[in-house]
Design an enzyme around this catalytic site. Structure first.
Site, short mmCIF file in Angstrom:
data_model
loop_
_atom_site.label_atom_id
_atom_site.label_comp_id
_atom_site.label_asym_id
_atom_site.label_seq_id
_atom_site.Cartn_x
_atom_site.Cartn_y
_atom_site.Cartn_z
N LYS A 116 0.83 -1.21 0.00
CA LYS A 116 0.00 0.00 0.00
C LYS A 116 0.87 1.26 0.00
O LYS A 116 0.56 2.25 -0.68
CB LYS A 116 -0.93 -0.01 1.20
CG LYS A 116 -2.09 -0.99 1.09
CD LYS A 116 -3.02 -0.85 2.29
CE LYS A 116 -4.28 -1.69 2.12
NZ LYS A 116 -4.02 -3.11 2.04
N GLU A 200 -3.05 6.95 7.95
CA GLU A 200 -3.75 7.93 7.13
C GLU A 200 -4.80 8.65 7.96
O GLU A 200 -5.32 8.11 8.94
CB GLU A 200 -4.45 7.25 5.95
CG GLU A 200 -3.53 6.68 4.92
CD GLU A 200 -4.29 6.04 3.76
OE1 GLU A 200 -3.67 5.86 2.71
OE2 GLU A 200 -5.48 5.73 3.93
N HIS A 235 -14.49 -3.21 8.52
CA HIS A 235 -13.76 -2.85 7.31
C HIS A 235 -13.92 -3.89 6.20
O HIS A 235 -13.15 -3.90 5.24
CB HIS A 235 -12.27 -2.63 7.60
CG HIS A 235 -12.02 -1.61 8.67
ND1 HIS A 235 -12.31 -0.28 8.52
CD2 HIS A 235 -11.54 -1.76 9.94
CE1 HIS A 235 -11.99 0.37 9.62
NE2 HIS A 235 -11.54 -0.50 10.50
N ARG A 292 -6.34 -8.39 -8.72
CA ARG A 292 -7.05 -9.67 -8.86
C ARG A 292 -8.50 -9.41 -9.16
O ARG A 292 -8.95 -8.26 -9.20
CB ARG A 292 -6.94 -10.47 -7.55
CG ARG A 292 -7.42 -9.66 -6.34
CD ARG A 292 -7.46 -10.46 -5.08
NE ARG A 292 -7.61 -9.64 -3.89
CZ ARG A 292 -8.75 -9.13 -3.45
NH1 ARG A 292 -9.87 -9.33 -4.13
NH2 ARG A 292 -8.81 -8.42 -2.35
#
Length: 664
Positions: A116, A200, A235, A292
């Site tokens: 990420k 973040e 999440h 994917r």
């Protein structure tokens, strides 16, 4: 085109890939663990090979073994599905080295987007908007806390190599940072073998919108529009839909073009998803790219009339994309609901067990659109009635996908389909999904990733006690199952009595309390009374566990499934579980001794916080379990004293096992 492929996965995605391969005349090879010997994906493939014990790291994550099986069976390509090895660049390289086509992007693209933090650096150079945060390599806890303080709380910690909601924590204030970081890193190392995290700014009321991209080896790259995946718990996505409600043509084009630019920047090939987090004002930021096929790909297939697995196979075989950007159109609206074995009322804890009874909506006969499009309803599932949901893998039972000419019609179809879904043997989220789909927030498209938390009271209402009609269904099913003993007329199931009426009392128990049902046998049925109400009941018809009852002036249909002493009543879209109390059979029994906290599911102890003799307050964390790659905190149910902790870090525990002795 390939003549044989190996599917390096299990469950519904393996079945999904096999279905397209069969339609295209391609033979399939399944791989399976010892726990999956009788699994559906094994049955639907042409060949199947055992690759190891139940734990994924000893079977589905054995890249060397999977490549070996592909070579031995003559498979020319490997489809990785999603999860497991699907985004593993070393696996993609191993396939290439063995001369086997990897049905996915090149290893270089997986590596570029697999981290990420690295992906965000790449996007920053490409001038794609990014959420404020820290994506670097410095993992010192004090440094990371300093970065979180700089960004400003709330802060979202995410495993750099993560996905599927694992290794993510929202930190609300500085005092919680270190504990949250430690937990996040533990879960990341257990799930991905890498505990690196990024931090973040946690946006308020954001939407999760992702773009489906597809590229071939001839330089073509398109986007197949967007999916809104904002409705999440822990999440992880719960409902997905396409197109995104409220999306303007300009914003769609901007996001689509940004996604294509991201894919081209890494030399992408095959199916991929570029995920964005979007503010309510329409601004959006790059979040990550999944290299994917996604779980929610069917909604894109529904609105574009495409088969994305077929596209994957054709691109991997060297063909050009079947369609170019100007040939793609959006048709109607599609919604997907993920049916899980879990208990929403207990924090969505996964549930394990056997699917003793499972009835899916075989045919949804809708009249809203004037015709019943055969492509308007679909279930992708990797399990059948009688199969077991084990603690080793994701507890998904099925994905249910509906299509409508517009969102309103799709919502109506989903609500009706959920009302027809029946599961007995373990907990499921079907009732929760029904409330969610029909709730004001989702039906009005007031979407954001905190929707479930914001509307918790409406989505988790107090459960009303079973009404008389529900009790009547259980009682009639019980009476119908009773057999006459010999030729004794007094033992007749019809309740025959000479010059009198048989009256009996039945007791049913549920979480809301115990119901005493009075049953008076009549010539053509019964009079039933409970909780101050009474009604005449007549059995109109019975076919196996399907009952039609006449109650007063009303005729009702329902299904009653008996599982031991439990009666599962499905009627009017509701599922009620009633425990039959045989007073004579239970005479003399006493309640079990309390004072112990038990494991809600099988798992491993990863942290012991409480000490013997420690005084604790209600809600204080006592220990942490890891199960199905997710952490679960066991907290004090009330103020008290920890008398003895019964397990240590690393110990495996079974469901229901006492974890510690606790005294109030």
């Amino acid at each position: 085109m390939f003549s044989k492929i190996l599917i390096a996965n299990r469950g519904e995605i393996a079945c999904r890939v096999a279905a397209t391969a069969r339609r295209m005349g391609i033979k399939t090879v399944a791989v399976y663990s010892e726990a999956d010997a009788n699994a559906k994906h094994v049955a639907v493939c042409d060949e199947a090979v055992l690759i190891g014990p139940a734990p994924a790291k000893e079977s589905y994550l054995r890249a060397d073994k999977i490549v070996e099986v592909a070579l031995a069976t003559g498979a020319q390509a490997i489809h990785p599905g999603y999860g497991f090895l699907s985004e593993n660049s070393e696996f993609a390289n191993a396939c290439a080295k063995a001369g086997i086509a990897f049905i996915g992007p090149p290893a270089s693209a997986i590596e570029a987007m697999g981290s990420k933090s690295a992906a965000k650096s790449l996007m920053e150079k490409a001038k794609v908007p990014l959420v404020p945060g820290y994506h670097g390599d410095n993992q010192d806890p004090d440094f990371l806390q300093g970065e979180a303080d700089r960004i400003g709380y709330p802060v979202l910690l995410k495993a750099s190599a993560g996905g599927g909601g694992k290794g993510m924590r929202v930190i609300e204030k500085a005092a919680d940072f270190k504990d949250g970081l430690a937990s996040c890193k533990r879960e990341a190392i257990n799930s991905f073998g890498d505990d690196k995290v990024l931090a973040e700014k946690y946006l308020q009321r954001p939407r999760h919108i992702e773009i489906q991209v597809f590229a071939d080896t001839h330089g073509n790259c398109v986007y197949l529009f967007e999916r809104d995946c904002s409705v999440q718990r822990r999440h992880q996505k719960v409902l997905e839909e396409a197109p995104a409600p409220g999306m303007t043509a300009e914003r769609r084009a901007a996001m689509g073009e940004a996604a294509v630019a991201a894919a081209k920047a890494v030399g992408y090939v095959g199916a991929g998803t570029v995920e964005f987090i979007a503010n309510q004002d329409g601004s959006f930021y790059f979040m990550e790219m999944n290299t994917r096929l996604q779980v929610e790909h069917p909604v894109t297939e529904m609105i574009t009339g495409t088969d994305l697995v077929e596209w994957q196979l054709r691109v991997a075989a060297g063909e050009k994309l079947p369609l170019q950007q100007d040939q793609l159109r959006i048709h109607g609206h599609a919604i997907e609901a993920r049916v899980y074995a879990e208990n929403p009322e207990k924090g969505f804890l996964p549930s394990i067990g056997t699917l003793r009874h499972m009835r899916t909506p075989e045919a949804v006969n809708f009249e809203l659109g004037g015709s019943n499009d055969p492509a308007s309803f679909r279930i992708d599932s990797g399990v059948r009635e009688g199969d077991t949901i084990s603690p080793f893998y994701d507890p998904m039972i099925a994905k249910m996908i509906v299509w409508g000419k517009d969102r309103k019609e799709a919502l109506a179809r989903m609500a009706q389909a959920l009302a027809q879904y029946q599961i007995v043997g373990l907990n499921s989220n079907i009732g929760f999904l029904s409330r969610l789909v029909q709730g004001e927030a989702f039906s009005s498209a007031d979407l954001d990733t905190g929707l479930i938390e914001r509307h918790h009271a409406a989505l988790f209402p107090a459960v009303a006690p079973a009404n008389l009609s529900t009790l009547a269904f259980a009682a009639v099913a019980l009476i119908a199952s009773e057999k006459q003993v010999g030729n004794d007329p007094w033992q007749s199931s019809t309740g025959w009595r000479m010059n009198a009426q048989l009256q009996r009392g039945l007791q049913f128990e549920e979480e809301q309390g115990t119901h005493s049902l009075s049953v008076t046998y009549e010539q053509d049925g019964w009079t039933m009374a409970a909780n101050g109400a009474s009604t005449q009941v007549r059995l109109v018809s019975q076919a196996a566990n399907e009952l039609v009852l006449a109650m007063g002036e009303q005729t009702m249909r329902g299904t009653v499934v008996r599982d031991g002493e439990q009666f599962h009543v499905f009627t009017q879209g509701h599922h009620t579980v009633l425990h039959y109390i045989d007073v004579m059979a239970h005479a003399g029994e006493s309640e079990a001794e309390g004072g112990r906290l038990t494991a809600p599911m099988p798992g491993k102890i990863v942290a012991v916080i409480a000490k013997n003799g420690q005084e604790v307050k209600k809600g204080e964390a006592l220990l942490i379990m890891e199960a199905m790659k997710m952490e679960h905190t066991i907290s004090a149910p009330h103020d008290g004293v920890v008398e003895e902790v019964l397990y240590a870090v690393g110990d495996q525990v079974t469901e229901g096992a006492p974890l510690l002795n606790f005294k109030q």
